[in-house]
Design an enzyme around this catalytic site. Structure first.
Site, short mmCIF file in Angstrom:
data_model
loop_
_atom_site.label_atom_id
_atom_site.label_comp_id
_atom_site.label_asym_id
_atom_site.label_seq_id
_atom_site.Cartn_x
_atom_site.Cartn_y
_atom_site.Cartn_z
CG ASP A 1 -2.21 0.55 1.10
OD1 ASP A 1 -2.30 1.70 0.56
OD2 ASP A 1 -3.20 0.21 1.75
CG ASP B 1 -4.05 5.87 1.03
OD1 ASP B 1 -5.02 5.11 1.44
OD2 ASP B 1 -3.68 7.09 1.66
CD GLU C 1 -8.60 4.91 -1.05
OE1 GLU C 1 -9.53 4.97 -0.18
OE2 GLU C 1 -7.81 5.95 -0.85
CG HIS D 1 -8.80 -0.48 5.32
ND1 HIS D 1 -8.47 -0.50 3.70
CD2 HIS D 1 -8.20 0.87 5.64
CE1 HIS D 1 -7.90 0.55 3.39
NE2 HIS D 1 -7.65 1.52 4.25
CG ASP D 2 -10.85 3.09 4.30
OD1 ASP D 2 -10.43 3.10 5.40
OD2 ASP D 2 -10.43 3.40 3.24
C1 GLC Z 1 -7.26 5.92 2.32
C2 GLC Z 1 -7.34 4.83 3.21
C3 GLC Z 1 -7.48 5.16 4.65
C4 GLC Z 1 -6.71 6.26 5.24
C5 GLC Z 1 -6.73 7.48 4.27
C6 GLC Z 1 -5.74 8.19 4.64
O1 GLC Z 1 -8.55 6.35 2.24
O2 GLC Z 1 -7.90 3.68 2.59
O3 GLC Z 1 -7.69 4.09 5.72
O4 GLC Z 1 -7.49 6.52 6.40
O5 GLC Z 1 -6.69 7.07 2.83
O6 GLC Z 1 -4.54 7.87 4.25
#
Ligand code: GLC
Length: 554
Positions: free
Chosen positions: A102, A204, A261, A334-335
């Protein structure tokens, strides 16, 4: 099948997200370890997994559970050592499983050496590695942007007498991608990990890296008078130039994949983001995850949605990637809250709901991305108080709900429904203490029903969610129609059934699932001439689905 062979390894496989803090603790400390992932490679292999996305395990103060990276070249001691990671990469390859790192490149931790230097003065070598701005004349922040985790997106720095921008928590300062040295430093990190033999990267929060040319106030969208930073900075023109450079300097010439993402990118923009002309191999876009939520993404506001809305969102991504790029199919990460709760608006057994979603994920076109535990069919955790949550965004949403006038029970209910911690509770391996996750008290509670909802119990039960996932994973591996076949939506306006067809040369497969607690009828001619390949409730009768029934014909 020539076409099947033309697919890359990551298009034919199943990807699985490991949240290392909650996967398996081999050290009796209450939090998971890298060695814990190595110990479970057989389990992952049996599920047909060929790629494991590990959420950040680099050295970090863990304000956002590793998404605040202090050193991208070191493993956080709570997870183990770089030797443990090298061992995992090597053992994984022996199991036909490649690790996916990641990359958190929109921001670092405030403890990262780059930021420590950057904030030390206005004229050091890294002075403009982050987004610094002067205060307005009255001393207030440069704009009224609200960070994604709540509160102002600007933090005052006493040393520099300036504000820095943080899209997320104040301990996560945003990097300045306009500076070519910053970009090169980030590409070097990616290449370091690629050289170790990982199978790819999940990138990310990538839609936030390009900031607008001018920083101006946005229209207030909450009682706090602020404006979501997302509206001002997500997917800003020019972002693709940075990402083409990223692809050229990291991805080109390697047998890896990159999945971005991309909150803020919609299905109709996918052709610029994925495929030959795009910048990534796959893109997590979130239109379907946003359906069960209020459009403002504020948890305490009421969501209104129907199954056809969800189907339209999923279909748009399928159509957009039909001839260009590839689709990462997912319901959980995980979000997100657990999908058995998130995507159903009626009561019913969690296991049957999990099988409905599993049937969609494993037979749709694209690479399925499973979140650890999804294959066991968890629900949300039984939170009783706001103090039980660890996640900082949950705490912020709670405060925001109170500021919007909800009472404590209402604010808690919103967090129970949507909290990211729902997906982060420990894996339930067996019926022993702490579900076999750790010999110490776990950092987040295991579910009350762990004595029956765990891997060992589900392995022994032929009708379990886990065995349903394994069966469909095997079916997918055997029949090319499920990987390379074309995808067409069926019954698009049906309020109970989600259905689609896969076709490849002479083969045809049809997936039909009932999202409701009532029987649902459909035209039996849809499956005429096909055999029943899998049914989640014994044997299905053509033309009707029992409540929460999933059936695959082919
Ligand atoms: C992304 C991750 C999340 C994190 C955010 C800040 O959205 O998936 O878990 O809190 O980025 O890095």
């Amino acid at each position: 099948m020539a076409k099947q062979n033309e697919l890359a390894w990551w298009q034919r496989t199943i990807a699985y997200e490991v949240y290392p803090k909650s996967f398996l603790d081999t050290r009796g400390q209450g939090t998971g370890t890298i060695a814990g992932i190595t110990a479970k490679l057989d389990y992952l292999q049996k599920l047909g997994v060929g790629a494991v996305w590990i959420t950040p395990c680099y050295r970090s103060p863990m304000v956002d559970n590793g998404y605040d990276v202090a050193d991208y070249y070191q493993i956080d001691p709570s997870f183990g050592t770089m030797d443990d990671m090298d061992e995992l990469i090597a053992r994984g390859r022996e199991h036909g499983i490649r690790m996916v790192m990641d990359l958190v490149f929109n921001h670092t931790s405030e403890e990262c050496a780059w930021f420590v230097e950057s904030r030390s003065s206005r004229d050091n070598a890294k002075a403009d590695w982050y987004i610094w701005r002067d205060a307005r004349e009255d001393g207030s922040a440069p704009t009224n942007w609200r960070s994604i985790f709540g509160g102002s997106a600007w933090e005052w720095d006493e040393g520099r007498q300036q504000y820095y921008l943080h899209t997320f928590a104040k301990q996560q300062p945003d990097l300045n991608w306009e500076n070519p040295e910053v970009r090169q430093a980030l590409f070097d990190i990616a290449n370091y990990w690629a050289d170790k033999g990982v199978g790819g990267f999940r990138i990310d929060a990538i839609t936030y890296i390009k900031k607008p040319a001018e920083f101006v106030d946005g229209p207030a969208d909450g009682a706090d008078g602020m404006s979501a930073v997302h509206a001002a900075t997500a997917n800003t023109p020019g972002i693709l130039d940075f990402l083409h450079e990223f692809k050229a300097k990291v991805r080109d010439g390697r047998d890896i994949f990159m999945v971005g993402e991309a909150n803020g990118v919609s299905a109709d923009e996918l052709d610029q983001w994925v495929g030959e002309q795009g910048v990534f191999d796959l893109l997590f876009e979130f239109s379907h995850t946003l359906i069960p939520m209020h459009p403002s993404e504020v948890w305490c506001r009421k969501a209104e949605w129907t199954l056809p809305d969800l189907k339209r969102a999923l279909a748009a991504s399928q159509v957009a990637t039909a001839t260009n790029g590839w689709y990462p199919a997912f319901f959980e990460n995980h979000d997100q809250p657990r999908s058995t709760v998130n995507y159903f608006q009626c009561a019913g057994p969690l296991a049957e709901k999990a099988k409905v979603l599993g049937a969609v994920l494993l037979t749709t076109r694209g690479t399925p991305f499973l979140m650890q535990g999804e294959e066991l069919g968890y629900g949300n955790a039984p939170w009783k108080s706001i103090d039980e949550f660890d996640d900082l965004s949950t705490r912020n949403q709670y405060q925001f709900a109170l500021s919007e006038g909800l009472d404590e029970d209402g604010a808690l209910a919103a967090c129970v429904r949507y909290s990211r911690d729902n997906a982060r509770t420990p894996m339930q391996w067996d019926a022993s203490a702490n579900a076999g996750f750790s010999s110490a008290e776990p950092w987040l509670p295991v579910h009350d029903d762990y004595a029956t909802c765990n891997v060992v119990a589900q392995e022994a039960d032929p009708s379990s969610v886990l065995n349903w996932y394994r069966k469909l994973a095997a079916l997918r591996a055997e029949r090319p129609v499920f990987t390379v076949g074309d995808w067409t939506a069926l019954l698009v306006d049906d309020e109970q059934i989600m259905a689609f067809e896969r076709t490849l040369d002479d083969s045809r497969a049809v997936t039909l699932v009932n999202f409701s607690d009532e029987p649902a009828v459909y035209d039996a001619s849809l499956v005429e001439g096909l055999e029943q390949l899998a049914c989640s409730q014994g044997t299905s009768t053509a033309g009707v689905l029992r409540p929460f029934e999933a059936v695959i014909w082919g």
